[in-house]
Write an enzyme that holds these catalytic residues in place. Structure first.
Site, PDB file in Angstrom:
ATOM      1  N   LYS A 267     -10.993  -1.460  -1.881  1.00 22.47           N
ATOM      2  CA  LYS A 267     -10.773  -2.175  -0.625  1.00 22.47           C
ATOM      3  C   LYS A 267     -11.970  -1.926   0.292  1.00 22.47           C
ATOM      4  CE  LYS A 267      -5.855  -1.037  -1.092  1.00 22.47           C
ATOM      5  NZ  LYS A 267      -4.716  -0.289  -0.523  1.00 22.47           N
TER       6      LYS A 267
ATOM      7  N   ASN B 186      -2.998   9.023  -7.734  1.00 18.69           N
ATOM      8  CA  ASN B 186      -1.806   9.880  -7.812  1.00 18.69           C
ATOM      9  C   ASN B 186      -0.534   9.174  -7.339  1.00 18.69           C
ATOM     10  OD1 ASN B 186      -3.233  12.379  -8.616  1.00 18.69           O
ATOM     11  ND2 ASN B 186      -4.161  12.205  -6.597  1.00 18.69           N
TER      12      ASN B 186
ATOM     13  N   ARG C 284     -11.343   7.656  -3.945  1.00 18.80           N
ATOM     14  CA  ARG C 284     -11.762   9.060  -3.934  1.00 18.80           C
ATOM     15  C   ARG C 284     -13.280   9.216  -3.891  1.00 18.80           C
ATOM     16  NH1 ARG C 284      -9.417  12.080  -8.846  1.00 18.80           N
ATOM     17  NH2 ARG C 284      -7.548  11.156  -7.954  1.00 18.80           N
TER      18      ARG C 284
ATOM     19  N   ASP D  33       0.883  -1.158   0.000  1.00 16.70           N
ATOM     20  CA  ASP D  33       0.000   0.000   0.000  1.00 16.70           C
ATOM     21  C   ASP D  33       0.923   1.211   0.000  1.00 16.70           C
ATOM     22  OD1 ASP D  33      -2.314   1.600   0.272  1.00 16.70           O
ATOM     23  OD2 ASP D  33      -2.044   1.659   2.435  1.00 16.70           O
ATOM     24  N   LEU D  34       0.381   2.375  -0.247  1.00 14.74           N
ATOM     25  CA  LEU D  34       1.203   3.591  -0.276  1.00 14.74           C
ATOM     26  C   LEU D  34       1.150   4.361   1.039  1.00 14.74           C
ATOM     27  CD1 LEU D  34       2.974   5.544  -2.008  1.00 14.74           C
ATOM     28  CD2 LEU D  34       0.842   6.707  -2.611  1.00 14.74           C
ATOM     29  N   ASP D  35      -0.024   4.895   1.329  1.00 16.75           N
ATOM     30  CA  ASP D  35      -0.145   5.756   2.506  1.00 16.75           C
ATOM     31  C   ASP D  35      -0.065   4.950   3.794  1.00 16.75           C
ATOM     32  OD1 ASP D  35      -0.626   8.234   3.871  1.00 16.75           O
ATOM     33  OD2 ASP D  35      -2.613   7.463   4.336  1.00 16.75           O
TER      34      ASP D  35
ATOM     35  N   LYS E 205      -9.295   6.483   5.397  1.00 20.53           N
ATOM     36  CA  LYS E 205      -7.987   5.907   5.089  1.00 20.53           C
ATOM     37  C   LYS E 205      -8.117   4.681   4.187  1.00 20.53           C
ATOM     38  CE  LYS E 205      -5.348   7.376   9.166  1.00 20.53           C
ATOM     39  NZ  LYS E 205      -4.570   6.909  10.334  1.00 20.53           N
ATOM     40  N   GLY E 206      -7.355   4.701   3.094  1.00 22.19           N
ATOM     41  CA  GLY E 206      -7.322   3.550   2.196  1.00 22.19           C
ATOM     42  C   GLY E 206      -8.530   3.407   1.294  1.00 22.19           C
ATOM     43  N   ILE E 207      -9.421   4.395   1.328  1.00 19.68           N
ATOM     44  CA  ILE E 207     -10.654   4.330   0.554  1.00 19.68           C
ATOM     45  C   ILE E 207     -10.520   5.169  -0.717  1.00 19.68           C
ATOM     46  CG2 ILE E 207     -13.156   4.710   0.638  1.00 19.68           C
ATOM     47  CD1 ILE E 207     -12.096   2.556   2.547  1.00 19.68           C
TER      48      ILE E 207
ATOM     49  N   SER F 103      -2.380   0.660  -4.406  1.00 20.71           N
ATOM     50  CA  SER F 103      -2.922   1.819  -3.695  1.00 20.71           C
ATOM     51  C   SER F 103      -4.203   2.303  -4.347  1.00 20.71           C
ATOM     52  CB  SER F 103      -1.896   2.960  -3.695  1.00 20.71           C
ATOM     53  OG  SER F 103      -2.472   4.156  -3.208  1.00 20.71           O
ATOM     54  N   ALA F 104      -5.139   2.762  -3.510  1.00 22.41           N
ATOM     55  CA  ALA F 104      -6.387   3.322  -4.043  1.00 22.41           C
ATOM     56  C   ALA F 104      -6.152   4.691  -4.662  1.00 22.41           C
ATOM     57  CB  ALA F 104      -7.422   3.426  -2.919  1.00 22.41           C
ATOM     58  N   SER F 105      -4.981   5.267  -4.428  1.00 27.64           N
ATOM     59  CA  SER F 105      -4.685   6.610  -4.923  1.00 27.64           C
ATOM     60  C   SER F 105      -4.330   6.605  -6.413  1.00 27.64           C
ATOM     61  CB  SER F 105      -3.524   7.227  -4.138  1.00 27.64           C
ATOM     62  OG  SER F 105      -3.132   8.455  -4.713  1.00 27.64           O
TER      63      SER F 105
ATOM     64  N   THR G 150       0.860  10.196   3.135  1.00 33.74           N
ATOM     65  CA  THR G 150       0.092  11.150   2.334  1.00 33.74           C
ATOM     66  C   THR G 150      -1.241  11.461   2.995  1.00 33.74           C
ATOM     67  OG1 THR G 150      -0.856   9.344   1.019  1.00 33.74           O
ATOM     68  CG2 THR G 150       1.122  10.416   0.154  1.00 33.74           C
TER      69      THR G 150
ATOM     70  N   GLU H 132       0.007  -3.420   4.595  1.00 36.25           N
ATOM     71  CA  GLU H 132      -1.026  -2.397   4.734  1.00 36.25           C
ATOM     72  C   GLU H 132      -0.994  -1.774   6.130  1.00 36.25           C
ATOM     73  OE1 GLU H 132      -3.598  -0.799   3.570  1.00 36.25           O
ATOM     74  OE2 GLU H 132      -4.023  -1.624   1.578  1.00 36.25           O
ATOM     75  N   ASP H 133      -1.602  -0.593   6.233  1.00 33.75           N
ATOM     76  CA  ASP H 133      -1.731   0.051   7.548  1.00 33.75           C
ATOM     77  C   ASP H 133      -3.193   0.257   7.927  1.00 33.75           C
ATOM     78  OD1 ASP H 133      -2.313   2.217   5.720  1.00 33.75           O
ATOM     79  OD2 ASP H 133      -2.007   3.562   7.422  1.00 33.75           O
TER      80      ASP H 133
END
Length: 226
Positions: free
Chosen positions: A151, A124, A53, A13-15, A49-51, A120-122, A21, A175-176
């Site tokens: 997710k 960006n 946009r 995952d990213l964030d 978080k993790g959702i 990642s769900a992002s 972020t 993941e976090d």
């Protein structure tokens, strides 16, 4: 005991795993919530978080009792405005924003020929990786725009395994967020949770912080799983 030797790929995952972020996301979402007259709370911030946009926007509208007050076109406009605010925040990022131990861990994975992907769900995430000077580690990035479900659905982690040409049980997902751990588990991959143990109680392996991530530590943890 879970066989460490079977693992061939790592899906990040990213964030909260590579960088934080979330503070930029929260700032941009809060600006939008304020504009919409929706009360901003710590609980709402945590739920986002993790959702994705659009799912995040729906949560904000629901929290303010405004779910039916906007057309699909209005929602697209609001989501785009939030993203514009977020992108402006991202311009401030540097490799100093990489979470402790992550660069060393990525180097270790590369040195041992593990395959690496980002889930990642992002939308960006490529831009974030470039700002952090980490793009070279992630030849494989799942495009969330091409997914039908977010997710905790396992789709993004299954797609990541496909990109790596690996079966799910040959992959570890990191993941976090609770929704992310649920997604990893549903995909049939081994889950590592980074952060609060209670929030991540469904994770197969738990580390308090990213600096604890090493192949040796993961191997030890896997050996203790019945």
């Amino acid at each position: 005991m879970v066989d460490f030797q079977k693992i061939k790929g790592f899906i990040f995952d990213l964030d909260g795993v590579i960088t934080l972020t979330s503070k930029y996301h929260s700032r941009a979402w809060r600006e939008l919530a304020d504009e919409l007259g929706v009360p901003w709370t710590a609980t709402l911030a945590e739920r986002l978080k993790g959702i994705s946009r659009m799912d995040s926007l729906e949560m904000i509208l629901d929290a303010g009792g405004k779910t039916n007050g906007y057309s699909d076109a209005d929602k697209e406009r609001l989501a785009a405005k939030k993203n514009s605010n977020y992108l402006a925040c991202l311009e401030q990022m540097t490799d100093a924003d990489i979470l402790p131990g992550i660069t060393d861990f990525l180097e270790e994975l590369m040195a041992h020929d593990y395959k690496i992907s980002l889930a990642s769900a992002s939308k960006n995430s490529p831009k974030v990786l470039e700002k952090l000077n980490l793009a070279k580690y992630f030849a494989n990035i799942v495009d969330p725009a091409k997914l039908s479900k977010g997710k905790p659905d396992p789709e993004i982690f299954l797609r990541a395994a496909e990109q790596l040409s690996l079966k799910p049980d040959a992959c570890i997902g990191i993941e976090d967020a609770s929704a992310g751990i649920q997604a990893i588990n549903a995909a049939g991959e081994l889950s590592i949770g980074i952060g609060d143990a209670e929030t991540l109680r469904e994770a197969a392996i738990h580390f308090t912080a990213t600096k604890e991530l090493t192949l040796a530590a993961i191997k030890r943890a896997m050996q203790s799983i019945a």
